[in-house]
Design an enzyme around this catalytic site. Structure first.
Site, PDB file in Angstrom:
ATOM      1  N   CYS A 101       2.133  -5.333   1.830  1.00 58.94           N
ATOM      2  CA  CYS A 101       1.515  -4.920   0.247  1.00 58.94           C
ATOM      3  C   CYS A 101      -0.024  -5.415   0.173  1.00 58.94           C
ATOM      4  CB  CYS A 101       2.529  -5.825  -0.874  1.00 58.94           C
ATOM      5  SG  CYS A 101       3.979  -4.855  -0.843  1.00 58.94           S
ATOM      6  N   HIS A 138      -1.364   7.234 -11.943  1.00 57.94           N
ATOM      7  CA  HIS A 138      -2.358   7.821 -11.105  1.00 57.94           C
ATOM      8  C   HIS A 138      -3.756   6.987 -10.905  1.00 57.94           C
ATOM      9  CE1 HIS A 138       0.762  10.975 -10.816  1.00 57.94           C
ATOM     10  NE2 HIS A 138       0.274  11.242  -9.690  1.00 57.94           N
ATOM     11  N   GLU A 155       9.888  -1.230  -9.584  1.00 55.06           N
ATOM     12  CA  GLU A 155       8.758  -0.888  -8.532  1.00 55.06           C
ATOM     13  C   GLU A 155       9.316  -0.132  -7.632  1.00 55.06           C
ATOM     14  OE1 GLU A 155       5.784  -3.780  -7.325  1.00 55.06           O
ATOM     15  OE2 GLU A 155       7.083  -3.614  -5.609  1.00 55.06           O
TER      16      GLU A 155
END
Length: 150
Positions: A25, A75, A136
């Protein structure tokens, strides 16, 4: 009258990277987030009110969450502005990308704290934020409860 909890679900796509993290990550990647917003209040008892029987109109709750969270984060790519990722963020912005620079590590845990602050500010006085769940992945989520943060 009884207090009632109502929940509305939202979804948005967001990219992020965790600076200094020791796993995958640390790389820029994205998630299809699901956000569950639960508020608590008493249904409107005035039968002359067009929203009679509602705690809050789901449309009103939707407007708050879309304005504060969904329309901002959807986005976008989120970076902690207090890290060297700020250089990458600037490059992406120059290239026309939607980048958000925040004061925290953009983990689900920290994002849900940020979201709670933003939503609470916009709710009517008679409605309280009860909880948020930020999912998530299909198997991973962070939760915020007002009772844990009183």
């Amino acid at each position: 009258m009884s207090k009632i909890r109502i929940t509305k679900q939202f979804s948005f796509e967001t990219g992020h990277a965790l600076y200094g993290y020791d796993g995958k990550c640390k790389n820029v990647h994205g998630h299809s987030y699901n956000l569950y917003v639960t508020v608590i209040g008493q249904p409107i008892a005035d039968n002359a009110n067009v929203k009679f029987g509602m705690v809050i109109d789901f449309g009103d709750l939707k407007k708050i969450v879309k304005d504060e969270i969904v329309d901002v984060f959807d986005h976008a790519t989120v970076f902690n502005k207090n890290t060297p990722h700020v250089e990458l963020a600037k490059e992406l912005q120059v290239r026309g990308h939607n980048v958000l620079l925040v004061d925290y590590q953009p983990t689900s845990e920290m994002m849900v704290i940020d979201f709670a602050k933003k939503i609470k500010k916009r709710l009517p006085d008679n409605i309280k934020l009860h909880s948020l769940k930020l999912q998530e992945t299909a198997t991973s989520f962070a939760e915020w409860y007002a009772s844990d943060n009183a």
